[in-house]
Design an enzyme around this catalytic site. Structure first.
Site, PDB file in Angstrom:
ATOM      1  N   HIS A   1       0.811  -1.211   0.000  1.00 44.57           N
ATOM      2  CA  HIS A   1       0.000   0.000   0.000  1.00 44.57           C
ATOM      3  C   HIS A   1       0.846   1.263   0.000  1.00 44.57           C
ATOM      4  CE1 HIS A   1       1.119  -1.196   3.983  1.00 44.57           C
ATOM      5  NE2 HIS A   1       1.106   0.073   4.288  1.00 44.57           N
TER       6      HIS A   1
ATOM      7  N   ASP B   1      -5.740  -2.857  -2.067  1.00 45.00           N
ATOM      8  CA  ASP B   1      -4.535  -2.025  -2.078  1.00 45.00           C
ATOM      9  C   ASP B   1      -3.653  -2.312  -3.296  1.00 45.00           C
ATOM     10  OD1 ASP B   1      -3.588  -4.507  -1.279  1.00 45.00           O
ATOM     11  OD2 ASP B   1      -2.051  -3.668   0.030  1.00 45.00           O
TER      12      ASP B   1
ATOM     13  N   ASP C   1      -3.679  -7.503  -1.518  1.00 43.61           N
ATOM     14  CA  ASP C   1      -3.937  -8.369  -0.366  1.00 43.61           C
ATOM     15  C   ASP C   1      -4.841  -7.719   0.685  1.00 43.61           C
ATOM     16  OD1 ASP C   1      -1.957  -6.629   0.392  1.00 43.61           O
ATOM     17  OD2 ASP C   1      -0.564  -8.162   1.127  1.00 43.61           O
TER      18      ASP C   1
ATOM     19  N   LYS D   1      -2.957 -12.769   2.836  1.00 47.33           N
ATOM     20  CA  LYS D   1      -4.279 -12.185   2.937  1.00 47.33           C
ATOM     21  C   LYS D   1      -4.760 -11.889   1.523  1.00 47.33           C
ATOM     22  CE  LYS D   1      -2.357  -7.639   4.170  1.00 47.33           C
ATOM     23  NZ  LYS D   1      -0.973  -7.756   4.670  1.00 47.33           N
TER      24      LYS D   1
END
Ligand code: VG1
Ligand code: CO
Length: 560
Positions: free
Chosen positions: A120, A284, A288, A386
């Protein structure tokens, strides 16, 4: 074919220590001669013997499309060829989302993967680049491997590079660089197929067909998930093109900060609230993370999100219907909402340090099926990262499921329903970005002294009585490894908590994260605004940490 391999002399660079999620630095730092080569060589030399080592390895390589990706891809080719790697599986133009890389590693039974992303963090010539290594289980390298990488970078004297021509990653198919086979793939298709094996696409399509006015807006934030979101929402689920925004990956993310939260995904939030959307979601830079919002200012905190997904998993998502839910896990600062679901369902639950690498062992041992972090990270054991788009699909599945029973249920209704069963864990995180390192360290040192002296135990501050205080330490129940110093916790008698830790993903200065959590089982409070509900505890947190005097900051950079 014989390829000439050159040994290049080099010197160590300081600070090549992988943080919470790989090495993240300014592009300008990576551009220094030998800097990137040193780190890639250290990765190749650190692939554990138990995973087969670099010689003969198959590595998946993918990135989020950020600036400097092209140059680093060529470095990986040259060093891999020289190290005797057999095969690289690379996304077209080098672009593959982080969760899709994790999936590919598992699907292709690869040795591991190299992920080129700073997640991010903003991109472009003046912003960040990042490199991370993932293991054969598809998950981020554990600390023993990242420590090994770091050790090598501290003493490296040379690296080996193969003299091979520049590889063109814009064409699908197989090519060679010396003995190294390079397969360029479409990074989207396999991932979408995986989603089809997890979720009930027909049930979701039925929901959209019978609720023609239900409006969805997905924000790719000009990161890697744009093509995934477009394929999924527009081509697979048949939603109008107006259901996706910022879906073209850009090397600088359009100058924006590709972090899906209420501050940086402001455009999405505005549009959902002003244009009558029922459901909004963003991911992002590397795909993830996820943010879930509903119409009329409904915001799902990531801590609530993972708890709600766990609550509905077996009813709304075929993958869990079939495989069951073995256990739940969250990172330490994440709210206790997930624990409440685990208790009700009689499931094991775990609290691990910040960073996805700690969930992998639990998943491999089949002791965790669903897990999450307060930092907009949610996922399951379908992969070992994630997964932003997965989380968004999980929410759409839940909405479809709940609406079947109670038509017209909004995101807000689903939240309130959950609080009515479990109570509400009010949670907020304050980020103070780019503060001076010394002030941040001193603040943490002072809190550590308070832990040692025990002088706050039993005392009340603003009506909150301190029960315990520690610096979180995790004992991995699978491999027995211990990770100390993972964040200061102040836990109060009423289960409220304050957590303070320093970020391990920033590339400049220090970032202080302050987390506050307060539980309520009073239904009259469930609809209250988070910041108001937490105000008294935030005041206590600021008083106890003396954050303002240590950092000079009156206001946080981001409030979640
Ligand atoms: C942050 C988050 C953490 C997350 C990590 C990587 O780390 O707090 O929960 O796992 O970013 O996410 P830190 O050390 O800055 O607090 V990502 O999407 O940047 O890979
Ligand atoms: Co990310």
């Amino acid at each position: 074919m014989t390829t000439s391999i050159k040994t290049v002399s080099t010197q160590p660079f300081e600070g090549q220590k992988p943080g919470t999620s790989g090495l993240r630095k300014r592009v300008k730092i990576f551009q220094q001669p030998h800097y990137t080569e040193n780190f890639i060589q250290a990765i190749l030399d650190s692939i554990p013997k138990s995973e087969g080592g670099a010689v003969g390895a198959t590595l998946v390589v993918g990135g989020d499309g950020r600036y400097y990706l092209d140059e680093v891809l060529q470095v990986i080719v040259k060093l891999s060829a020289a190290a005797g790697v057999s095969k690289l599986i690379v996304g077209k133009d080098g672009i593959v989302s982080t969760p899709a890389v994790s999936h590919l590693i598992r699907q292709r039974k690869a040795t591991g993967g190299i992920l080129l992303t700073a997640s991010h963090n903003p991109g472009g010539p003046d912003n960040d680049f990042g490199i991370k290594y993932n293991m054969s289980n598809g998950g981020p390298a554990p600390e023993n491997v990242t420590n090994q990488i770091y050790e090598i970078t501290k003493t490296i004297k040379e690296y080996k590079t193969a003299d091979v021509p520049k590889v063109d990653f814009s064409q699908l198919g197989t090519q060679r660089a010396g003995d190294l086979v390079i397969e360029v793939i479409d990074g989207v298709t396999d991932y979408i197929d995986m989603l089809k094996s997890i979720f009930d696409f027909d049930a979701i399509k039925d929901f959209f067909n019978s609720n023609k006015n239900y409006k969805v807006l997905f924000d790719g934030m000009n990161g890697v998930t744009g093509p995934y979101g477009y394929r999924l929402f527009v081509e697979e689920l048949g939603l109008p093109e107006s259901s996706v925004m910022r879906f073209k990956p850009l090397p600088d993310f359009g100058g924006a900060h590709p972090d899906p939260n209420l501050t940086y995904a402001h455009d999405l939030v505005e549009r959902v609230n002003n244009e009558g959307y029922d459901f909004g979601a963003a991911s992002d830079g590397d795909g993830d993370r996820n943010m879930i919002i509903g119409g009329n200012h409904a915001f799902v905190t990531p801590s609530d999100s993972v708890a709600i997904i766990a609550h509905y998993a077996k009813d709304a998502i075929p993958y869990f219907k079939k495989n069951g839910v073995h256990g739940l896990a969250r990172s330490m600062p994440t709210s206790l909402a997930l624990d409440l679901v685990a208790k009700k369902q009689g499931l094991e639950h775990f609290e691990v340090p910040t960073g996805w690498k700690f969930f992998g062992n639990l998943m491999d041992a089949k002791r965790c099926s669903i897990c999450g972090e307060e930092s907009f990270g949610t996922g399951s054991d379908h992969i070992r990262e994630k997964d932003g788009v997965w989380a968004i699909m999980a929410w759409i599945s839940i909405i479809a499921f709940v609406n079947k029973q109670s038509p017209g249920s909004s995101v807000h209704d689903i939240l309130q329903k959950h609080y009515n069963i479990y109570g509400r864990n009010f949670f907020s995180r304050y980020d103070y970005e780019d503060v001076e390192g010394k002030g941040a360290d001193d603040m943490v040192s002072r809190l550590s002294e308070k832990i040692n002296s025990g002088e706050w135990i039993g005392k009340s501050f603003g009506g909150f009585q301190v029960k315990t205080m520690d610096n979180f330490s995790y004992n991995d129940p699978i491999d027995g490894s211990v990770s100390n110093g993972q964040g200061i916790r102040i836990i109060f008698e009423d289960t409220s908590r304050i957590v303070v830790r320093l970020s391990g993903t920033g590339s400049q200065g220090a970032t202080v994260r302050l987390y506050v959590e307060k539980y309520s089982s009073n239904p009259a409070e469930y609809a209250n605004a988070t910041q108001e509900a937490l105000k008294p505890l935030i005041d206590v947190a600021l008083e106890l940490s003396q954050l303002e005097s240590y950092t000079g900051r009156k206001e946080p950079t981001v409030i979640t």
